[in-house]
Scaffold this motif. Sequence first.
Motif, PDB file in Angstrom:
ATOM      1  N   LEU A  94       0.826  -1.209   0.000  1.00  0.00           N
ATOM      2  CA  LEU A  94       0.000   0.000   0.000  1.00  0.00           C
ATOM      3  C   LEU A  94       0.859   1.257   0.000  1.00  0.00           C
ATOM      4  O   LEU A  94       0.623   2.193  -0.787  1.00  0.00           O
ATOM      5  CB  LEU A  94      -0.932   0.002   1.215  1.00  0.00           C
ATOM      6  CG  LEU A  94      -2.053  -1.040   1.217  1.00  0.00           C
ATOM      7  CD1 LEU A  94      -2.800  -0.998   2.548  1.00  0.00           C
ATOM      8  CD2 LEU A  94      -3.018  -0.810   0.058  1.00  0.00           C
ATOM      9  N   ASN A  95       1.864   1.299   0.860  1.00  0.00           N
ATOM     10  CA  ASN A  95       2.682   2.505   0.972  1.00  0.00           C
ATOM     11  C   ASN A  95       3.580   2.715  -0.243  1.00  0.00           C
ATOM     12  O   ASN A  95       3.693   3.841  -0.747  1.00  0.00           O
ATOM     13  CB  ASN A  95       3.527   2.449   2.250  1.00  0.00           C
ATOM     14  CG  ASN A  95       2.712   2.740   3.494  1.00  0.00           C
ATOM     15  OD1 ASN A  95       2.448   3.891   3.828  1.00  0.00           O
ATOM     16  ND2 ASN A  95       2.307   1.699   4.184  1.00  0.00           N
ATOM     17  N   ILE A  96       4.195   1.638  -0.726  1.00  0.00           N
ATOM     18  CA  ILE A  96       5.062   1.768  -1.902  1.00  0.00           C
ATOM     19  C   ILE A  96       4.238   2.116  -3.136  1.00  0.00           C
ATOM     20  O   ILE A  96       4.666   2.907  -3.982  1.00  0.00           O
ATOM     21  CB  ILE A  96       5.876   0.470  -2.112  1.00  0.00           C
ATOM     22  CG1 ILE A  96       6.886   0.305  -0.977  1.00  0.00           C
ATOM     23  CG2 ILE A  96       6.601   0.500  -3.464  1.00  0.00           C
ATOM     24  CD1 ILE A  96       7.649  -1.006  -1.001  1.00  0.00           C
ATOM     25  N   SER A  97       3.038   1.557  -3.250  1.00  0.00           N
ATOM     26  CA  SER A  97       2.163   1.889  -4.384  1.00  0.00           C
ATOM     27  C   SER A  97       1.830   3.371  -4.396  1.00  0.00           C
ATOM     28  O   SER A  97       1.866   4.032  -5.445  1.00  0.00           O
ATOM     29  CB  SER A  97       0.867   1.067  -4.314  1.00  0.00           C
ATOM     30  OG  SER A  97       1.130  -0.300  -4.446  1.00  0.00           O
ATOM     31  N   LEU A  98       1.514   3.919  -3.226  1.00  0.00           N
ATOM     32  CA  LEU A  98       1.184   5.337  -3.143  1.00  0.00           C
ATOM     33  C   LEU A  98       2.403   6.199  -3.465  1.00  0.00           C
ATOM     34  O   LEU A  98       2.282   7.233  -4.136  1.00  0.00           O
ATOM     35  CB  LEU A  98       0.650   5.658  -1.741  1.00  0.00           C
ATOM     36  CG  LEU A  98      -0.458   6.714  -1.656  1.00  0.00           C
ATOM     37  CD1 LEU A  98      -1.630   6.361  -2.556  1.00  0.00           C
ATOM     38  CD2 LEU A  98      -0.937   6.866  -0.218  1.00  0.00           C
ATOM     39  N   ILE A  99       3.576   5.769  -2.992  1.00  0.00           N
ATOM     40  CA  ILE A  99       4.806   6.502  -3.303  1.00  0.00           C
ATOM     41  C   ILE A  99       5.036   6.540  -4.807  1.00  0.00           C
ATOM     42  O   ILE A  99       5.321   7.596  -5.389  1.00  0.00           O
ATOM     43  CB  ILE A  99       6.010   5.855  -2.593  1.00  0.00           C
ATOM     44  CG1 ILE A  99       5.898   6.022  -1.073  1.00  0.00           C
ATOM     45  CG2 ILE A  99       7.319   6.460  -3.085  1.00  0.00           C
ATOM     46  CD1 ILE A  99       6.879   5.176  -0.294  1.00  0.00           C
ATOM     47  N   VAL A 100       4.923   5.391  -5.456  1.00  0.00           N
ATOM     48  CA  VAL A 100       5.161   5.297  -6.907  1.00  0.00           C
ATOM     49  C   VAL A 100       4.152   6.145  -7.677  1.00  0.00           C
ATOM     50  O   VAL A 100       4.509   6.865  -8.618  1.00  0.00           O
ATOM     51  CB  VAL A 100       5.097   3.823  -7.364  1.00  0.00           C
ATOM     52  CG1 VAL A 100       5.137   3.731  -8.886  1.00  0.00           C
ATOM     53  CG2 VAL A 100       6.244   3.034  -6.746  1.00  0.00           C
ATOM     54  N   ILE A 101       2.877   6.088  -7.288  1.00  0.00           N
ATOM     55  CA  ILE A 101       1.842   6.878  -7.962  1.00  0.00           C
ATOM     56  C   ILE A 101       2.152   8.362  -7.863  1.00  0.00           C
ATOM     57  O   ILE A 101       2.069   9.101  -8.856  1.00  0.00           O
ATOM     58  CB  ILE A 101       0.455   6.566  -7.352  1.00  0.00           C
ATOM     59  CG1 ILE A 101      -0.007   5.171  -7.771  1.00  0.00           C
ATOM     60  CG2 ILE A 101      -0.574   7.614  -7.791  1.00  0.00           C
ATOM     61  CD1 ILE A 101      -1.264   4.711  -7.064  1.00  0.00           C
ATOM     62  N   ILE A 102       2.533   8.834  -6.692  1.00  0.00           N
ATOM     63  CA  ILE A 102       2.815  10.261  -6.499  1.00  0.00           C
ATOM     64  C   ILE A 102       4.072  10.677  -7.248  1.00  0.00           C
ATOM     65  O   ILE A 102       4.111  11.743  -7.869  1.00  0.00           O
ATOM     66  CB  ILE A 102       2.947  10.576  -4.992  1.00  0.00           C
ATOM     67  CG1 ILE A 102       1.590  10.394  -4.298  1.00  0.00           C
ATOM     68  CG2 ILE A 102       3.452  12.007  -4.777  1.00  0.00           C
ATOM     69  CD1 ILE A 102       1.647  10.469  -2.792  1.00  0.00           C
ATOM     70  N   VAL A 103       5.100   9.845  -7.229  1.00  0.00           N
ATOM     71  CA  VAL A 103       6.359  10.188  -7.897  1.00  0.00           C
ATOM     72  C   VAL A 103       6.188  10.237  -9.411  1.00  0.00           C
ATOM     73  O   VAL A 103       6.701  11.143 -10.083  1.00  0.00           O
ATOM     74  CB  VAL A 103       7.467   9.188  -7.510  1.00  0.00           C
ATOM     75  CG1 VAL A 103       8.697   9.370  -8.392  1.00  0.00           C
ATOM     76  CG2 VAL A 103       7.843   9.358  -6.042  1.00  0.00           C
ATOM     77  N   MET A 138      -3.389   2.440   7.981  1.00  0.00           N
ATOM     78  CA  MET A 138      -4.517   3.357   7.830  1.00  0.00           C
ATOM     79  C   MET A 138      -4.225   4.511   6.883  1.00  0.00           C
ATOM     80  O   MET A 138      -5.085   4.905   6.078  1.00  0.00           O
ATOM     81  CB  MET A 138      -4.914   3.926   9.204  1.00  0.00           C
ATOM     82  CG  MET A 138      -5.626   2.934  10.107  1.00  0.00           C
ATOM     83  SD  MET A 138      -5.970   3.649  11.721  1.00  0.00           S
ATOM     84  CE  MET A 138      -6.957   5.082  11.249  1.00  0.00           C
ATOM     85  N   ASN A 139      -3.012   5.076   6.959  1.00  0.00           N
ATOM     86  CA  ASN A 139      -2.717   6.291   6.192  1.00  0.00           C
ATOM     87  C   ASN A 139      -2.903   6.131   4.686  1.00  0.00           C
ATOM     88  O   ASN A 139      -3.605   6.925   4.061  1.00  0.00           O
ATOM     89  CB  ASN A 139      -1.308   6.794   6.513  1.00  0.00           C
ATOM     90  CG  ASN A 139      -1.210   7.380   7.903  1.00  0.00           C
ATOM     91  OD1 ASN A 139      -2.217   7.780   8.488  1.00  0.00           O
ATOM     92  ND2 ASN A 139      -0.012   7.439   8.453  1.00  0.00           N
ATOM     93  N   PRO A 140      -2.283   5.112   4.049  1.00  0.00           N
ATOM     94  CA  PRO A 140      -2.497   4.979   2.601  1.00  0.00           C
ATOM     95  C   PRO A 140      -3.942   4.670   2.233  1.00  0.00           C
ATOM     96  O   PRO A 140      -4.428   5.112   1.194  1.00  0.00           O
ATOM     97  CB  PRO A 140      -1.559   3.832   2.204  1.00  0.00           C
ATOM     98  CG  PRO A 140      -1.270   3.097   3.457  1.00  0.00           C
ATOM     99  CD  PRO A 140      -1.330   4.105   4.557  1.00  0.00           C
ATOM    100  N   LEU A 141      -4.658   3.937   3.096  1.00  0.00           N
ATOM    101  CA  LEU A 141      -6.064   3.638   2.809  1.00  0.00           C
ATOM    102  C   LEU A 141      -6.921   4.899   2.915  1.00  0.00           C
ATOM    103  O   LEU A 141      -7.738   5.181   2.033  1.00  0.00           O
ATOM    104  CB  LEU A 141      -6.576   2.568   3.773  1.00  0.00           C
ATOM    105  CG  LEU A 141      -6.034   1.152   3.585  1.00  0.00           C
ATOM    106  CD1 LEU A 141      -6.543   0.239   4.689  1.00  0.00           C
ATOM    107  CD2 LEU A 141      -6.434   0.603   2.220  1.00  0.00           C
ATOM    108  N   ILE A 142      -6.731   5.655   3.981  1.00  0.00           N
ATOM    109  CA  ILE A 142      -7.535   6.868   4.184  1.00  0.00           C
ATOM    110  C   ILE A 142      -7.288   7.875   3.073  1.00  0.00           C
ATOM    111  O   ILE A 142      -8.221   8.381   2.447  1.00  0.00           O
ATOM    112  CB  ILE A 142      -7.217   7.495   5.556  1.00  0.00           C
ATOM    113  CG1 ILE A 142      -7.704   6.591   6.686  1.00  0.00           C
ATOM    114  CG2 ILE A 142      -7.867   8.870   5.679  1.00  0.00           C
ATOM    115  CD1 ILE A 142      -7.216   7.023   8.050  1.00  0.00           C
ATOM    116  N   TYR A 143      -6.016   8.166   2.804  1.00  0.00           N
ATOM    117  CA  TYR A 143      -5.702   9.168   1.780  1.00  0.00           C
ATOM    118  C   TYR A 143      -6.021   8.656   0.390  1.00  0.00           C
ATOM    119  O   TYR A 143      -6.432   9.426  -0.484  1.00  0.00           O
ATOM    120  CB  TYR A 143      -4.229   9.567   1.872  1.00  0.00           C
ATOM    121  CG  TYR A 143      -3.925  10.483   3.028  1.00  0.00           C
ATOM    122  CD1 TYR A 143      -4.234  11.836   2.960  1.00  0.00           C
ATOM    123  CD2 TYR A 143      -3.346  10.003   4.196  1.00  0.00           C
ATOM    124  CE1 TYR A 143      -3.955  12.691   4.024  1.00  0.00           C
ATOM    125  CE2 TYR A 143      -3.071  10.851   5.260  1.00  0.00           C
ATOM    126  CZ  TYR A 143      -3.376  12.187   5.166  1.00  0.00           C
ATOM    127  OH  TYR A 143      -3.111  13.029   6.212  1.00  0.00           O
TER     128      TYR A 143
END
Length: 309
Positions: free
Chosen positions: A39-48, A284-289
């Motif tokens: 979840l966290n790495i996916s969000l990082i990659v999407i934002i980058v 929670m953080n990657p799911l909420i955001y």
Amino acid sequence: MDNVSVVRIFTLTGLNETMDHRTAIFSLTLVYYCVVLFLNISLIVIIVLDENLHEPMYVLLCCVCINAVYGTTGFYPKFLLDLLSFSQEMSYGWCLFQTSLLYYYACCELSILALMAYDRYLAICRPLHYHTLMTRRRLSQLVSFSWLTPFCIVSINILATSRLELCGFTIRRLFCVNWIIVKLACPNSNTLLNNIASYAAIVIYVSHGFFIVWTYMHLVRTCATSKDDRMKFMQTCVPHLISLTTFVTVIVFDLMYMRFGSAQMPQSLQNLIAIEYLLFPPMMNPLIYGFKLTKIRNRILSLIYVRIQ
């Protein structure tokens, strides 16, 4: 007691009462850790990779996810190895290293959450000056500050701890904690520097808390008079408030128990209290955001749609 300054080995006793269920705990923990990383790495990659997300709010969210990745990595791999081992031991050096990682993770999380509150304050309360005040250079400086300040705090604390002569080697936890190592110091050890560094950290992060309260006082006052601002508040500030409340609650609960809690409490409950800040916020953080922020949600849905096609 043995002098750990010579032995250089700590024994972790947090798993003693749960070893009968270690296979189930290992499986659940491994799955949970993999999901957190995904979840966290996916969000990082999407934002980058998405230039439309190169805005301060999303850059700070990326920092939160990076923080979650190395924070959980400071605990879960060693915990999984301990579940496969019959003796839970850690060398003195690795114990200090784990302590510094987890301490740094907690401090960085609070610093970044304070920055996110400041960003929302500028975006909603001072929208005409937002792009002037929150430039890329200013954002880089603030992010650097949020990483370097905890680094200095943690370095001073760990350096002070490493100079202590220890007369105990048993840590009643699943992982190493700076304050517990300090409590293992010999009676004649000088822990004054540790106490000063600890209270300085408390003062710094309590001031972060007052700053966040100040920003939200202005945010609530501004949003009360504008429907558009209320929409912005619900979309961008509510996830931040949930993240902030969750993290502060589990950290304060853990600190209060560590200082004043009873050792008679069941070990399983002690373990849960100890790992709450590594259990709930990183998931929670990657799911909420991811669900709440429109741009990220749309980007995720578009990627899913492309995969389906």
